[in-house]
Every structure is written in C-alpha cells, then in structure tokens.
Design a protein around this motif. Structure first.
Motif, mmCIF file in Angstrom:
data_model
loop_
_atom_site.group_PDB
_atom_site.id
_atom_site.type_symbol
_atom_site.label_atom_id
_atom_site.label_comp_id
_atom_site.label_asym_id
_atom_site.label_seq_id
_atom_site.Cartn_x
_atom_site.Cartn_y
_atom_site.Cartn_z
ATOM 1 N N ILE A 84 4.150 9.765 16.213
ATOM 2 C CA ILE A 84 4.479 9.237 14.883
ATOM 3 C C ILE A 84 3.435 9.700 13.873
ATOM 4 N N ALA A 85 2.159 9.611 14.269
ATOM 5 C CA ALA A 85 1.077 9.995 13.352
ATOM 6 C C ALA A 85 1.125 11.476 12.996
ATOM 7 N N ASN A 86 1.586 12.315 13.924
ATOM 8 C CA ASN A 86 1.637 13.757 13.681
ATOM 9 C C ASN A 86 2.842 14.194 12.859
ATOM 10 N N THR A 87 3.792 13.304 12.667
ATOM 11 C CA THR A 87 5.004 13.645 11.925
ATOM 12 C C THR A 87 4.695 13.766 10.441
ATOM 13 N N VAL A 88 5.140 14.849 9.830
ATOM 14 C CA VAL A 88 4.959 15.058 8.389
ATOM 15 C C VAL A 88 6.195 14.537 7.671
ATOM 16 N N LEU A 89 6.005 13.631 6.740
ATOM 17 C CA LEU A 89 7.104 12.997 6.010
ATOM 18 C C LEU A 89 7.041 13.377 4.537
ATOM 19 N N PRO A 90 8.187 13.431 3.870
ATOM 20 C CA PRO A 90 8.169 13.720 2.435
ATOM 21 C C PRO A 90 7.505 12.582 1.673
ATOM 22 N N TYR A 91 6.811 12.947 0.619
ATOM 23 C CA TYR A 91 6.131 11.955 -0.221
ATOM 24 C C TYR A 91 6.820 11.894 -1.586
ATOM 25 N N PRO A 92 7.006 10.737 -2.130
ATOM 26 C CA PRO A 92 6.744 9.414 -1.572
ATOM 27 C C PRO A 92 8.023 8.833 -0.971
ATOM 28 N N THR A 93 7.929 8.285 0.203
ATOM 29 C CA THR A 93 9.061 7.630 0.850
ATOM 30 C C THR A 93 8.610 6.335 1.492
ATOM 31 N N ILE A 94 9.559 5.429 1.633
ATOM 32 C CA ILE A 94 9.281 4.177 2.330
ATOM 33 C C ILE A 94 8.943 4.458 3.794
ATOM 34 N N HIS B 84 0.816 -1.215 0.000
ATOM 35 C CA HIS B 84 0.000 0.000 0.000
ATOM 36 C C HIS B 84 0.856 1.273 0.000
ATOM 37 N N ASN B 85 2.167 1.130 0.009
ATOM 38 C CA ASN B 85 3.068 2.280 0.047
ATOM 39 C C ASN B 85 3.466 2.662 -1.383
ATOM 40 N N ASP B 86 3.254 3.918 -1.739
ATOM 41 C CA ASP B 86 3.456 4.334 -3.124
ATOM 42 C C ASP B 86 4.908 4.235 -3.574
ATOM 43 N N ARG B 87 5.850 4.554 -2.706
ATOM 44 C CA ARG B 87 7.252 4.453 -3.098
ATOM 45 C C ARG B 87 7.655 2.990 -3.307
ATOM 46 N N ALA B 88 7.147 2.118 -2.458
ATOM 47 C CA ALA B 88 7.417 0.693 -2.624
ATOM 48 C C ALA B 88 6.852 0.196 -3.944
ATOM 49 N N ILE B 89 5.672 0.698 -4.315
ATOM 50 C CA ILE B 89 5.063 0.318 -5.592
ATOM 51 C C ILE B 89 5.935 0.802 -6.747
ATOM 52 N N ALA B 90 6.419 2.052 -6.651
ATOM 53 C CA ALA B 90 7.239 2.628 -7.714
ATOM 54 C C ALA B 90 8.533 1.850 -7.916
ATOM 55 N N GLU B 91 9.074 1.315 -6.835
ATOM 56 C CA GLU B 91 10.348 0.603 -6.935
ATOM 57 C C GLU B 91 10.172 -0.914 -7.010
ATOM 58 N N ARG B 92 8.903 -1.365 -7.087
ATOM 59 C CA ARG B 92 8.598 -2.795 -7.124
ATOM 60 C C ARG B 92 9.192 -3.517 -5.913
ATOM 61 N N LYS B 93 9.065 -2.901 -4.753
ATOM 62 C CA LYS B 93 9.551 -3.475 -3.499
ATOM 63 C C LYS B 93 8.377 -3.648 -2.538
ATOM 64 N N THR B 94 7.328 -4.280 -3.005
ATOM 65 C CA THR B 94 6.066 -4.291 -2.266
ATOM 66 C C THR B 94 5.920 -5.477 -1.306
ATOM 67 N N LYS B 95 6.885 -6.344 -1.264
ATOM 68 C CA LYS B 95 6.801 -7.488 -0.359
ATOM 69 C C LYS B 95 7.227 -7.040 1.035
ATOM 70 N N GLY B 96 6.284 -6.994 1.971
ATOM 71 C CA GLY B 96 6.664 -6.570 3.311
ATOM 72 C C GLY B 96 5.486 -6.265 4.204
ATOM 73 N N LEU B 97 5.761 -6.218 5.506
ATOM 74 C CA LEU B 97 4.734 -5.999 6.515
ATOM 75 C C LEU B 97 5.371 -5.375 7.748
ATOM 76 N N ILE B 98 4.651 -4.427 8.352
ATOM 77 C CA ILE B 98 5.057 -3.879 9.642
ATOM 78 C C ILE B 98 3.966 -4.186 10.654
ATOM 79 N N LYS B 99 4.380 -4.589 11.851
ATOM 80 C CA LYS B 99 3.462 -4.775 12.963
ATOM 81 C C LYS B 99 3.982 -3.946 14.134
ATOM 82 N N VAL B 100 3.097 -3.209 14.772
ATOM 83 C CA VAL B 100 3.471 -2.407 15.936
ATOM 84 C C VAL B 100 2.600 -2.833 17.106
ATOM 85 N N MET B 101 3.252 -3.158 18.207
ATOM 86 C CA MET B 101 2.551 -3.557 19.413
ATOM 87 C C MET B 101 2.368 -2.324 20.312
#
Length: 472
Positions: free
Chosen positions: A428-438, A375-392
């Motif tokens: 983390i949610a309030n942090t503004v990040l450059p688009y598109p980045t991993i 679902h990450n646009d940069r990952a899609i652009a680089e064909r690096k879409t295999k992955g998952l993050i889990k946060v406890m």
C-alpha cells in the motif's frame, strides 16, 4: 404435472442465484431457475438499490442548505417526497433488465416463476413443475425481521419491503432498529425534511468499531436525528392518525413507523425437511464449501448460507460454487476479506478484524495505525474532513481496517484486496496515487505504520549518518 431434469436448479433470483445461473449456463451447464417473487431479489427491489437512490436525493437536498462554507448561498430545499420516490423507482427500472426473466432466458436459463419446495432429496416442485437436478443451489435470501412487539399487529408499519412505495412524506418517522438500514433511512429522511427518532435496544451501529460508529452517530444527532439507545420497544399503539412506541425511556409518537430490527432468512416455504436438508434460524447448515452437511446435492449462496447478509457476499459465494459444481475443484469460502459499508454521510466501512477483535485475538502483537481525514488535502478542499481510518497490522500485514469518513465505502476496497491477497503494508505504501484524492488516506495510513520504523529508529539514523560521511 410437468417434469424437468437439469444439471443445476437455482432457487432464488437474487444476486447469488443470478450469478450462479448466468455463469453456469454460459459454461455449458443446463440450468433451471425458480423464483416466486421479483427477479433481482431484495437488493434490487427493496434494499441496496432503492436505499442508495433515496440517499442520493437526500444528499442533494442537504447540499442546497449547506453550501455557505463553499461560497454558495444556502436555500431551503423544496422537497417533493413523491418525486424522490419516482427517482428511486426509475433507478430500479433502469437496472432491472439486467436481472430480468427475458435476459436469463436469452442466456439459456429455464426460468420458472413460482415458489419452490423440496418434495424429496432430489426433487423440487415449483407450481405445476417438478425439477430433478444433479445439484441444487438455495439462494433465497432474507427478509425483514418483525419482532413480536405487543400492539404492532394493530398499527400500520413499514419495512424495507414497502417503505420505498410510500409517497406521503412522514412528518415524524419513528424507526425501531439502529443497524445500517435504520440509520441510513434515518439520515435520508431527516435530510428530506422529516423529523426522525431511532429506537435501538442495544448500541446503534453495534457491529462496527465503536469509535468510528460514534463519528457517524454524532453527525446524525447534529443533523437533528433523535437516537435513543439501550431501550426496547415495550409496546406500540395508535390513535388512528399517529403511532406511539412505548419504552422504558419514555413514549415516542410519530406519523409513521419503520421496522428495521434485523433480518430473517427466507427458508419457510422450502420444506427443507422433505429434502433432508439440515438448517437452523441462520439458514442452511453448510460447511466452508457451502455444501449441505446432510444432502450433498444441495448448496447455499448468500444470506441462507448462515453468514454475513450482504449482496456482494452472495456474488462471492456464486464464484465459490461455480468452481466447485462446474469444475469439481476444491473450493471454500473465506470470510476475513469480506468488507461492508453503511452509506451514511460520512460513510462507515469495515473489513477483517476491528481493533477490539484484533487485540482480543492477538494481544500486544497487533499494531493499530491511525490517520485522520482532516490531514487529507482533497478532504480539506471539499470540506469533508470529519473522519478516521484505523488499520490493524500483524507482522507487517493488515488483518483489518475500519473507516469512517467521506467515501469510506470506496476506500475499504484496497484493504479488502490486501487481506484477500495477503499483501504487506509496504504494498500500500509503495503505491503511487494521483494527488489530491481521498484515496491518499489509505496510503497515509500505511505510511503511519512505517513512520516509527524509519524516522524514530536510531539505527536508521546512524546508518544514514555513516553513508553521508563516507559517500564520495
């Protein structure tokens, strides 16, 4: 016999010892460093640095034969294995001056190039020198553990200490051990054109979240690495040209054998008993302040402190010790914010508690949020879409994060920072990040925590409805 008195005697010139020595001497302490091997320790010479350099060569080879999905014609790479090893040693040589005897003597550290051993609780002998110190820091690191497999002593085998000197490309590399070192070397050698078999007695990458480890292991298997789990190496034999590992699941024959079955701490040469220093097979017996429980002059840093075996842990320990030894301030180590990463492709990273650990400790109080890389646009652009993050998450704060995917080793840093500083998910949610980045993977994971609270909450919808009806 020469005698020296000093404020601090550092035993070991790896990450922890070098950091303590550099910090202490520049703040005015008298420092003697004792190192019988190579300056820079395991990380520079046999571990982190050479392995990542070889992985870089392997990634380049893999990219040449896997460019079609990016519109690039594919070609079989012409791998020069010896030249790849030249690259590895050039990287080591480039970094080495930072850890050199010359640099540290320039800072004011007295460097003795010999192995040290305690001769009393206040004295260490290194070569023809006896050092008396107010404080000793043992930072001797760890080395490869070679298990007592029948027949192993009669065959040629490699460990991480000499595999990077091998210039003959293995036709078929057999690896005993499916931990981070074994798995990293398996993928690297497969991508450099070798057949590879990994034999693991339990579960490969068993210290990581199993769901995420499986993503990495499936990738290696897709690339042609044969991974045999839950089977021990019963014995090893050789006919002079090949080596065979015999297991309950069959015999596996290859041209070269790599032992990557774990680590053992380097304490055998120290004669710790003479220094009244308690220890066990994990290292020195120390408290959270990293101070010996039996000899208050002695501290430990890095692998010999009995915890996680990572270079960055040794560097972190150095900071703890500098505060304690130089400034007499209460200083204790923490472990909950220590990250680690396995540099496969995709990478695998962890900090804090895994999902299973968090649920075992806190039960239903823990929330686990997930976000997939596709679902990450940069990952899609680089064909690096295999992955998952889990946060406890516990009471709005992250207590662990597990990531498998592109740049996971970079991504884990923000969660280590959050746990170290007791930040909430909102930070983390309030942090503004450059688009598109991993890096947006992290922000989206934090967003996933708030989604049910905002978009699936009837109270929120009622409040919004009232505001919209009555807003002027």
């Amino acid at each position: 016999m020469q005698r020296i008195k000093t404020d601090i005697c550092v035993i070991g010139g790896g990450s922890g010892g070098l950091s303590v020595a550099a910090g202490a001497v520049q703040m005015g302490a008298k420092v003697v460093m004792v190192e019988g091997g190579k300056m820079g320790g395991d990380c520079l010479n046999y571990g982190c640095v050479p392995s990542k350099a070889l992985i870089a060569s392997a990634k380049q080879a893999y990219a040449m034969s896997h460019g079609a999905k990016l519109g690039i014609a594919e070609t079989d790479p012409n791998v020069d294995y010896a030249a790849a090893k030249d690259h590895v040693h050039d990287v080591i040589a480039t970094i080495a001056p930072v850890d050199s005897v010359e640099r540290f003597e320039g800072l004011g550290v007295k460097v003795i190039q010999a192995y040290g051993r305690f001769i009393s609780d206040t004295e260490l002998q290194a070569g023809d020198t006896i050092i008396t110190a107010r404080r000793f820091v043992v930072a001797t690191g760890s080395g490869p553990l070679v298990p007592p497999i029948p027949g192993l002593d009669a065959v040629t085998y490699y460990t991480n200490e000499n595999i990077f000197d091998l210039r003959e490309q293995p036709k078929h590399l057999i690896i005993i051990g499916g931990g981070p070192i074994g798995i990293e070397m398996a993928q690297a050698h497969r991508r450099l054109g070798c057949n590879v078999t990994v034999i693991e007695g339990a579960k490969a990458l068993g210290n990581d979240d199993p769901e995420l480890a499986q993503i990495v292991l499936d990738t290696l298997r897709e690339e042609g690495v044969n991974i045999i789990e839950s089977t021990q190496a019963d014995k090893v034999s050789s006919d002079g040209t090949t080596v065979t590992v015999h297991t309950a699941k069959g015999d596996f024959t290859g041209s070269h054998l790599l032992i990557a079955a774990g680590r053992k701490v380097n304490i055998d040469k120290l004669d710790l008993d003479a220094g009244n220093i308690a220890y066990d097979k994990r290292g020195l017996t120390v408290g959270d302040n990293l101070r010996s429980t039996t000899n208050k002059r002695v501290y430990a840093a890095g692998d010999v402190a009995g915890g996680l075996h990572f270079t960055h842990v040794a560097g972190y320990h150095a900071g703890v010790l500098i505060r304690s030894i130089l400034f007499a301030l209460p200083s204790k180590q923490r472990k909950d914010h220590i990250p680690w990463a396995t540099y496969t492709d995709p990478e695998l990273a962890q900090v804090g508690l895994t999902e299973a650990q968090a649920r075992a400790k806190f039960g239903d109080k823990v929330e686990v949020v997930r976000f997939e890389f596709h679902h990450n646009d940069r990952a899609i652009a680089e064909r690096k879409t295999k992955g998952l993050i889990k946060v406890m998450v516990l009471k709005g704060r992250p207590i662990g994060a597990s990531i498998a995917g592109h740049q996971a080793g970079e991504l884990i840093g923000i969660w280590s920072m959050a746990i170290a500083n007791k930040l909430k998910m909102s930070a983390i949610a309030n942090t503004v990040l450059p688009y598109p980045t991993i890096t947006e993977v992290n922000k989206r994971a934090a967003g996933a925590y708030f989604t049910p609270r905002l978009f699936e909450n009837p109270t929120v919808k009622r409040v919004v409805g009232l505001v919209q009806r009555w807003l002027p």
